[in-house]
Design a protein around this motif. Structure first.
Motif, mmCIF file in Angstrom:
data_model
loop_
_atom_site.group_PDB
_atom_site.id
_atom_site.type_symbol
_atom_site.label_atom_id
_atom_site.label_comp_id
_atom_site.label_asym_id
_atom_site.label_seq_id
_atom_site.Cartn_x
_atom_site.Cartn_y
_atom_site.Cartn_z
ATOM 1 N N ILE A 127 15.003 0.771 -7.352
ATOM 2 C CA ILE A 127 14.140 1.914 -7.636
ATOM 3 C C ILE A 127 12.807 1.714 -6.930
ATOM 4 C CG2 ILE A 127 13.274 0.853 -9.774
ATOM 5 C CD1 ILE A 127 13.139 3.684 -10.966
ATOM 6 N N SER A 128 12.200 2.822 -6.510
ATOM 7 C CA SER A 128 10.909 2.705 -5.814
ATOM 8 C C SER A 128 9.945 3.783 -6.295
ATOM 9 C CB SER A 128 11.086 2.849 -4.300
ATOM 10 O OG SER A 128 11.303 4.201 -3.942
ATOM 11 N N ARG A 129 8.667 3.467 -6.157
ATOM 12 C CA ARG A 129 7.590 4.442 -6.348
ATOM 13 C C ARG A 129 6.842 4.534 -5.023
ATOM 14 N NH1 ARG A 129 4.385 6.773 -10.389
ATOM 15 N NH2 ARG A 129 5.562 5.706 -12.029
ATOM 16 N N THR A 130 6.748 5.763 -4.473
ATOM 17 C CA THR A 130 6.151 5.965 -3.156
ATOM 18 C C THR A 130 4.958 6.918 -3.260
ATOM 19 O OG1 THR A 130 8.316 5.677 -2.123
ATOM 20 C CG2 THR A 130 6.601 6.701 -0.777
ATOM 21 N N LYS A 131 3.839 6.524 -2.669
ATOM 22 C CA LYS A 131 2.618 7.333 -2.737
ATOM 23 C C LYS A 131 2.708 8.549 -1.816
ATOM 24 C CE LYS A 131 -0.255 3.302 -3.826
ATOM 25 N NZ LYS A 131 -1.370 2.446 -3.380
ATOM 26 N N ASP B 52 0.806 -1.219 0.000
ATOM 27 C CA ASP B 52 0.000 0.000 0.000
ATOM 28 C C ASP B 52 0.843 1.276 0.000
ATOM 29 O OD1 ASP B 52 0.988 -0.217 2.540
ATOM 30 O OD2 ASP B 52 -0.957 -0.246 3.556
ATOM 31 N N ARG B 53 2.151 1.154 0.160
ATOM 32 C CA ARG B 53 3.032 2.321 0.097
ATOM 33 C C ARG B 53 3.427 2.668 -1.342
ATOM 34 N NH1 ARG B 53 7.955 0.464 3.642
ATOM 35 N NH2 ARG B 53 7.590 -1.363 2.305
ATOM 36 N N GLY B 54 3.365 1.668 -2.217
ATOM 37 C CA GLY B 54 3.835 1.822 -3.597
ATOM 38 C C GLY B 54 4.541 0.532 -4.002
ATOM 39 N N TRP B 55 5.664 0.646 -4.652
ATOM 40 C CA TRP B 55 6.425 -0.556 -4.999
ATOM 41 C C TRP B 55 7.920 -0.270 -5.003
ATOM 42 C CZ3 TRP B 55 9.470 0.124 -9.204
ATOM 43 C CH2 TRP B 55 9.043 0.977 -10.227
ATOM 44 N N LEU B 56 8.700 -1.351 -4.975
ATOM 45 C CA LEU B 56 10.152 -1.279 -4.992
ATOM 46 C C LEU B 56 10.669 -2.435 -5.842
ATOM 47 C CD1 LEU B 56 12.576 -0.448 -2.144
ATOM 48 C CD2 LEU B 56 12.898 -2.594 -3.364
ATOM 49 N N ALA B 57 11.697 -2.194 -6.626
ATOM 50 C CA ALA B 57 12.273 -3.240 -7.475
ATOM 51 C C ALA B 57 13.784 -3.121 -7.492
ATOM 52 C CB ALA B 57 11.725 -3.157 -8.899
ATOM 53 N N GLU B 58 14.462 -4.263 -7.333
ATOM 54 C CA GLU B 58 15.910 -4.290 -7.513
ATOM 55 C C GLU B 58 16.232 -4.176 -9.001
ATOM 56 O OE1 GLU B 58 16.639 -8.093 -5.666
ATOM 57 O OE2 GLU B 58 17.498 -7.113 -3.902
ATOM 58 N N PHE B 59 17.302 -3.433 -9.323
ATOM 59 C CA PHE B 59 17.683 -3.214 -10.718
ATOM 60 C C PHE B 59 18.919 -4.040 -11.069
ATOM 61 C CE2 PHE B 59 19.550 0.160 -13.807
ATOM 62 C CZ PHE B 59 19.274 -0.660 -14.887
ATOM 63 N N PHE C 216 20.581 8.366 -2.177
ATOM 64 C CA PHE C 216 19.200 8.518 -2.609
ATOM 65 C C PHE C 216 19.154 9.581 -3.706
ATOM 66 C CE2 PHE C 216 16.910 7.293 1.648
ATOM 67 C CZ PHE C 216 17.558 6.064 1.623
ATOM 68 N N LEU C 217 18.374 9.295 -4.758
ATOM 69 C CA LEU C 217 18.183 10.271 -5.827
ATOM 70 C C LEU C 217 16.719 10.254 -6.251
ATOM 71 C CD1 LEU C 217 19.118 12.261 -8.019
ATOM 72 C CD2 LEU C 217 19.725 10.285 -9.435
ATOM 73 N N VAL C 218 15.998 11.312 -5.903
ATOM 74 C CA VAL C 218 14.603 11.462 -6.327
ATOM 75 C C VAL C 218 14.602 11.995 -7.749
ATOM 76 C CG1 VAL C 218 12.470 12.745 -5.963
ATOM 77 C CG2 VAL C 218 13.674 11.762 -4.013
ATOM 78 N N THR D 76 12.219 7.170 -6.756
ATOM 79 C CA THR D 76 13.553 7.323 -6.188
ATOM 80 C C THR D 76 14.460 6.205 -6.663
ATOM 81 O OG1 THR D 76 12.498 8.214 -4.185
ATOM 82 C CG2 THR D 76 14.850 7.673 -4.047
ATOM 83 N N ILE D 77 15.696 6.568 -6.994
ATOM 84 C CA ILE D 77 16.741 5.583 -7.261
ATOM 85 C C ILE D 77 17.621 5.489 -6.026
ATOM 86 C CG2 ILE D 77 18.777 5.046 -8.669
ATOM 87 C CD1 ILE D 77 17.441 6.503 -10.978
ATOM 88 N N PHE D 78 17.841 4.269 -5.561
ATOM 89 C CA PHE D 78 18.671 4.024 -4.385
ATOM 90 C C PHE D 78 19.914 3.239 -4.788
ATOM 91 C CE2 PHE D 78 14.246 4.037 -3.014
ATOM 92 C CZ PHE D 78 14.247 4.891 -1.932
#
Length: 371
Positions: A278-282, A260-267, A299-301, A351-353
């Motif tokens: 990388i993540s997408r945050t609501k 429910d926060r969004g999603w996150l994926a390893e690149f 962190f890079l938004v 965001t790119i982490f």
């Protein structure tokens, strides 16, 4: 303007050499290959200032073609050059198999001898390269290159054949070959005491070692582990492998961890440079609230607005950095600081982490603590 004749221009080395020569605005390239006529060859030779002789026969239908395509064609080429009355240097690619007593080896040796005799008699520079196994983009698979064949088959999930895993291969990368050929054109060839020229850098690998490296590239799409690009052989093999991907196989999906926060994926991951995800945050959502003993991150938004907060362990002071995708700003996450990132805008934050090490659940070095 320098005019360069390339025989075998449509072959593996020829294509790569011509593609590089094309970047030189002061060079005109005359391409000769199977589709050209003897008359065209004569016209090319009459204009050439330098000749790259790359043409040859290595897998003919009849053995007699070895002599015709290697020795006889080379002799004819040299005669035509001499008949111009001009001093036109030549660089020829031969093979380490020229030392073998078989039809191919004998024909290549005869071509080499002809070039050396011509050069000694005329005083015109000639550069002969006995190349080992050349690898790189645009090499024909299932022909006479084990690297090309392995790359092509492994990229398509097809089997490969290894008769003796311990067989040692001497490899040379196509870009190094091209660079050396151009050096010869400029009079700066690497010439050994035996009179043969050579590419300064080669690589040695076993047949099994080669297969293992290439299989690791195929597996990197699922485990996301990248090669060790500090090793030039792996870097060049990876560039070669990717060039053999099927045209409908250039892309692959990443696994998204969604809630429910969004999603996150390893690149991608690497033992040498760590991990990127990388993540997408609501809107209104906070990620993080943890700290590390040793692990560091960046962190890079790249879209949306967020605030990144820090608090040094044992301190009450909270530090804030407001960041926006409109003005890319990298924020370092130091060890010993609990940290979080909160979406403070009205749209999703992307965001790119980066972390300096690949996440290891058995030694996570991640400890929950609200900022």
């Amino acid at each position: 303007m320098k005019t360069i004749l390339v025989t075998g221009a449509g072959g593996f080395i020829g294509k790569n050499l011509c593609a590089t020569l094309e970047q030189h605005k002061d060079i005109e390239i005359l391409r000769y290959d199977l589709g050209n006529t003897p008359e065209e060859l004569a016209a090319f030779i009459a204009r050439a200032d330098f000749v790259f002789h790359l043409a040859g026969v290595n897998r003919p239908q009849y053995q007699e073609e070895f002599e015709k395509g290697n020795r006889d064609f080379t002799i004819r080429l040299l005669e035509m050059l001499e008949n111009t009355g001009r001093a036109v240097p030549i660089a020829m690619t031969s093979s380490i198999q020229a030392v073998l007593d078989n039809p191919y080896g004998r024909s290549k040796k005869a071509a080499e001898d002809a070039v050396f005799e011509w050069s000694n008699r005329t005083g015109i520079p000639a550069y002969v390269y006995r190349l080992p196994n050349v690898f790189g983009k645009w090499c024909r698979p299932n022909y006479n290159s084990v690297v090309a064949t392995f790359c092509h088959n492994i990229a398509r999930g097809l089997p490969i054949q290894i008769n003796n895993p311990a067989t040692k291969l001497t490899l040379v990368y196509i870009d190094d070959v091209v660079a050396e050929l151009i050096a010869a054109m400029n009079g700066m060839a690497h010439i050994g005491n035996d009179g043969f020229c050579h590419v300064p850098r080669t690589f040695t690998v076993t047949l099994q070692g080669l297969a293992d490296i290439l299989y690791s590239f195929a597996e990197s799409r699922s485990n996301l582990m990248m090669p060790n690009f500090g090793d030039d052989l792996e870097r060049y093999l990876y560039a070669t492998y990717v060039s053999y991907l099927p045209e409908d196989g250039f892309s692959y999906l990443l696994e998204k961890k969604q809630d429910d926060r969004g999603w996150l994926a390893e690149f991608i991951k690497s033992k040498q440079f760590g991990q990127i995800f990388i993540s997408r945050t609501k809107p209104g959502i906070t990620r993080g609230n943890h700290w590390h003993h040793t692990k560091v991150e960046k962190f890079l938004v790249i879209e949306g607005e967020a605030v990144i907060r820090f608090r040094k362990i044992g301190s009450e002071k909270v530090i804030e950095y407001r960041v926006s995708g409109d003005s890319p700003e990298v924020v370092d996450i130091p060890a010993g600081y609990t940290h979080s990132i909160t979406n403070i805008g009205n749209s999703d934050v992307i965001t790119i982490f980066w972390a300096d090490e690949v996440f290891n659940p058995e030694r996570a070095d991640t400890y929950y603590l609200e900022v």
